[in-house]
Design a protein around this motif. Sequence first.
Motif, PDB file in Angstrom:
ATOM      1  N   ALA A 193      40.413  31.050  33.369  1.00 50.85           N
ATOM      2  CA  ALA A 193      38.992  31.336  33.122  1.00 50.85           C
ATOM      3  C   ALA A 193      38.462  32.339  34.138  1.00 50.85           C
ATOM      4  N   VAL A 194      38.817  32.145  35.412  1.00 51.57           N
ATOM      5  CA  VAL A 194      38.330  33.049  36.466  1.00 51.57           C
ATOM      6  C   VAL A 194      39.077  34.386  36.406  1.00 51.57           C
ATOM      7  N   ARG A 195      40.375  34.336  36.177  1.00 56.15           N
ATOM      8  CA  ARG A 195      41.137  35.594  36.025  1.00 56.15           C
ATOM      9  C   ARG A 195      40.612  36.413  34.846  1.00 56.15           C
ATOM     10  N   ALA A 196      40.150  35.727  33.818  1.00 55.24           N
ATOM     11  CA  ALA A 196      39.640  36.429  32.637  1.00 55.24           C
ATOM     12  C   ALA A 196      38.383  37.230  32.952  1.00 55.24           C
ATOM     13  N   GLY A 197      37.599  36.736  33.932  1.00 50.69           N
ATOM     14  CA  GLY A 197      36.358  37.431  34.272  1.00 50.69           C
ATOM     15  C   GLY A 197      35.140  36.531  34.351  1.00 50.69           C
ATOM     16  N   ASN A 198      35.328  35.202  34.192  1.00 51.23           N
ATOM     17  CA  ASN A 198      34.218  34.264  34.367  1.00 51.23           C
ATOM     18  C   ASN A 198      33.962  34.036  35.854  1.00 51.23           C
ATOM     19  N   ASP A 199      32.709  33.817  36.195  1.00 51.40           N
ATOM     20  CA  ASP A 199      32.334  33.535  37.582  1.00 51.40           C
ATOM     21  C   ASP A 199      32.171  32.037  37.830  1.00 51.40           C
ATOM     22  N   LEU A 200      31.681  31.326  36.830  1.00 50.03           N
ATOM     23  CA  LEU A 200      31.486  29.878  36.942  1.00 50.03           C
ATOM     24  C   LEU A 200      32.365  29.176  35.913  1.00 50.03           C
ATOM     25  N   VAL A 201      33.082  28.136  36.348  1.00 45.74           N
ATOM     26  CA  VAL A 201      33.811  27.284  35.401  1.00 45.74           C
ATOM     27  C   VAL A 201      33.050  25.967  35.275  1.00 45.74           C
ATOM     28  N   MET A 202      32.883  25.509  34.050  1.00 41.92           N
ATOM     29  CA  MET A 202      32.015  24.366  33.789  1.00 41.92           C
ATOM     30  C   MET A 202      32.828  23.114  33.476  1.00 41.92           C
ATOM     31  N   ILE A 203      32.592  22.069  34.263  1.00 45.94           N
ATOM     32  CA  ILE A 203      33.239  20.768  34.036  1.00 45.94           C
ATOM     33  C   ILE A 203      32.120  19.743  33.922  1.00 45.94           C
ATOM     34  N   CYS A 204      31.876  19.296  32.692  1.00 43.67           N
ATOM     35  CA  CYS A 204      30.679  18.491  32.438  1.00 43.67           C
ATOM     36  C   CYS A 204      30.923  16.989  32.453  1.00 43.67           C
ATOM     37  N   ASP A 249      33.567  45.788  30.592  1.00 45.80           N
ATOM     38  CA  ASP A 249      33.923  47.206  30.523  1.00 45.80           C
ATOM     39  C   ASP A 249      33.269  47.904  29.333  1.00 45.80           C
ATOM     40  N   GLN A 250      33.349  47.281  28.159  1.00 44.77           N
ATOM     41  CA  GLN A 250      32.827  47.964  26.971  1.00 44.77           C
ATOM     42  C   GLN A 250      31.318  47.793  26.810  1.00 44.77           C
ATOM     43  N   LEU A 251      30.813  46.568  27.001  1.00 43.42           N
ATOM     44  CA  LEU A 251      29.375  46.333  26.825  1.00 43.42           C
ATOM     45  C   LEU A 251      28.589  46.532  28.118  1.00 43.42           C
ATOM     46  N   GLY A 252      29.281  46.694  29.242  1.00 48.06           N
ATOM     47  CA  GLY A 252      28.614  47.054  30.492  1.00 48.06           C
ATOM     48  C   GLY A 252      27.854  45.928  31.172  1.00 48.06           C
ATOM     49  N   PHE A 253      28.211  44.669  30.901  1.00 48.61           N
ATOM     50  CA  PHE A 253      27.482  43.550  31.503  1.00 48.61           C
ATOM     51  C   PHE A 253      27.956  43.310  32.934  1.00 48.61           C
ATOM     52  N   GLU A 254      27.019  43.349  33.880  1.00 49.42           N
ATOM     53  CA  GLU A 254      27.363  43.157  35.288  1.00 49.42           C
ATOM     54  C   GLU A 254      26.858  41.829  35.833  1.00 49.42           C
ATOM     55  N   GLY A 255      26.237  41.018  34.973  1.00 46.49           N
ATOM     56  CA  GLY A 255      25.656  39.764  35.418  1.00 46.49           C
ATOM     57  C   GLY A 255      26.668  38.632  35.492  1.00 46.49           C
ATOM     58  N   LEU A 256      26.135  37.415  35.522  1.00 47.80           N
ATOM     59  CA  LEU A 256      26.932  36.200  35.685  1.00 47.80           C
ATOM     60  C   LEU A 256      27.577  35.799  34.363  1.00 47.80           C
ATOM     61  N   ALA A 257      28.874  35.502  34.400  1.00 47.14           N
ATOM     62  CA  ALA A 257      29.561  34.971  33.211  1.00 47.14           C
ATOM     63  C   ALA A 257      30.068  33.571  33.535  1.00 47.14           C
ATOM     64  N   ILE A 277      39.829  38.760  42.885  1.00 46.51           N
ATOM     65  CA  ILE A 277      39.143  38.215  41.707  1.00 46.51           C
ATOM     66  C   ILE A 277      38.088  37.192  42.146  1.00 46.51           C
ATOM     67  N   LEU A 278      38.467  36.315  43.081  1.00 49.79           N
ATOM     68  CA  LEU A 278      37.524  35.328  43.615  1.00 49.79           C
ATOM     69  C   LEU A 278      36.350  36.026  44.299  1.00 49.79           C
ATOM     70  N   HIS A 279      36.640  37.075  45.033  1.00 48.75           N
ATOM     71  CA  HIS A 279      35.596  37.813  45.755  1.00 48.75           C
ATOM     72  C   HIS A 279      34.561  38.388  44.774  1.00 48.75           C
ATOM     73  N   ASP A 280      35.042  39.004  43.700  1.00 54.44           N
ATOM     74  CA  ASP A 280      34.124  39.592  42.713  1.00 54.44           C
ATOM     75  C   ASP A 280      33.234  38.522  42.081  1.00 54.44           C
ATOM     76  N   ALA A 281      33.824  37.371  41.775  1.00 59.06           N
ATOM     77  CA  ALA A 281      33.050  36.281  41.172  1.00 59.06           C
ATOM     78  C   ALA A 281      31.981  35.772  42.144  1.00 59.06           C
ATOM     79  N   LEU A 282      32.364  35.582  43.394  1.00 57.07           N
ATOM     80  CA  LEU A 282      31.413  35.095  44.405  1.00 57.07           C
ATOM     81  C   LEU A 282      30.268  36.078  44.618  1.00 57.07           C
ATOM     82  N   VAL A 283      30.577  37.365  44.561  1.00 57.25           N
ATOM     83  CA  VAL A 283      29.536  38.390  44.721  1.00 57.25           C
ATOM     84  C   VAL A 283      28.531  38.307  43.565  1.00 57.25           C
ATOM     85  N   ARG A 284      29.035  38.150  42.337  1.00 56.18           N
ATOM     86  CA  ARG A 284      28.120  38.067  41.187  1.00 56.18           C
ATOM     87  C   ARG A 284      27.277  36.794  41.242  1.00 56.18           C
ATOM     88  N   ILE A 285      27.871  35.692  41.699  1.00 60.89           N
ATOM     89  CA  ILE A 285      27.119  34.444  41.845  1.00 60.89           C
ATOM     90  C   ILE A 285      25.994  34.628  42.882  1.00 60.89           C
TER      91      ILE A 285
END
Length: 365
Positions: free
Chosen positions: A272-283, A241-249, A303-311
Amino acid sequence: MSLGQLLLTGVPGPELDSETAARFKKLQPGGFILFGRNIISPEQVRKLIDDLRDLSDIEPFITIDQEGGRVSRLRLIGEEPPNAQSLRDKGDVKLIKQHGKLTGQILRLFGFNLDLCPVLDISYDDTADNSLKGRCWGRDPQQVINNAGVFNRAMRGEGILSCAKHFPGYGPAECDPHEFLPVIGKSHPEMLESELLPYTALLPEIDSVMTCHSNYTAYDPDRPRWPASLSHNVCTKLLRDQLGFEGLAMTDDLDMGAILNEVTFEQAIQEAVRAGNDLVMICHRLEMVELARQHLEGVEAPILHDALVRIEKTKKRLVAPDPFSLDRFAKINRDIWDLRVATLGEELAQNKSVEDGKRSPVELY
């Protein structure tokens, strides 16, 4: 699109056994990240990546930490590029550009399409024990912007997507998030004048952002010890919202101590996904990946839909790998050595990083 697309997972070893292949085929993760345990020889790395791609119905992110210096996974089979600090101190923009270009070329040769860099953290103390030693492009925001920007443009010019990290900046961290949760007490105005400046400047030319496992009291005053990677205030209100980033988080690795010591696995995945991340990393705890997929079902559909769209949108920019050849690898490897010598001098260039994890588990990861 399957919910597996929201997972960025590690791979157990240097080759896919039938059981792992079957799991990934069923799960359809959005991406894979390789570590030292996956790297034995040039031909083996390319075969592993080709096999992972063959299992995937949708082109996967194939990623790695290839920054330079000790955080360069491919130094296990080739030359070690100079690190950001060495290039920064040398002060030659042409060498930084060459580092970005060679990084892009070697990754394309192996079949990677996303590199988890540039680091946009500011180094306030080059000796600090917070996992950043040697990895920072600058001692002030403008130096980070100048140097990381040159590297980023050169690498992306070779067809590799980039990832700015570690948002919103953990230069001030006093401990290593691989082990403990850092708490950073800077105010929002102070963050805007320091940590956030490189993001403000470079976000328009960055493909993805990695959110970090530090607690920022300015953004979550009512939630003590709440990591930024799980914070809606940081990942959505600040970054989007503030920095305007529309890419992948994406999150940093959820297998790190800063997360494991503070929240449950279910909380980590869902928040993590509710916060606004699109990918969760489990290494590393790869036996948890299926469970992570189940936990994602508990997240609200919009929320899931928005993440999938950005991915999906980011994946449209992925570039196919270059044809593999050992001769080409040998040439790029020689060029990396020449860059190392030009940056460090012949004598210092001989001193490779020791992979012992004593400086930070980031070396062994």
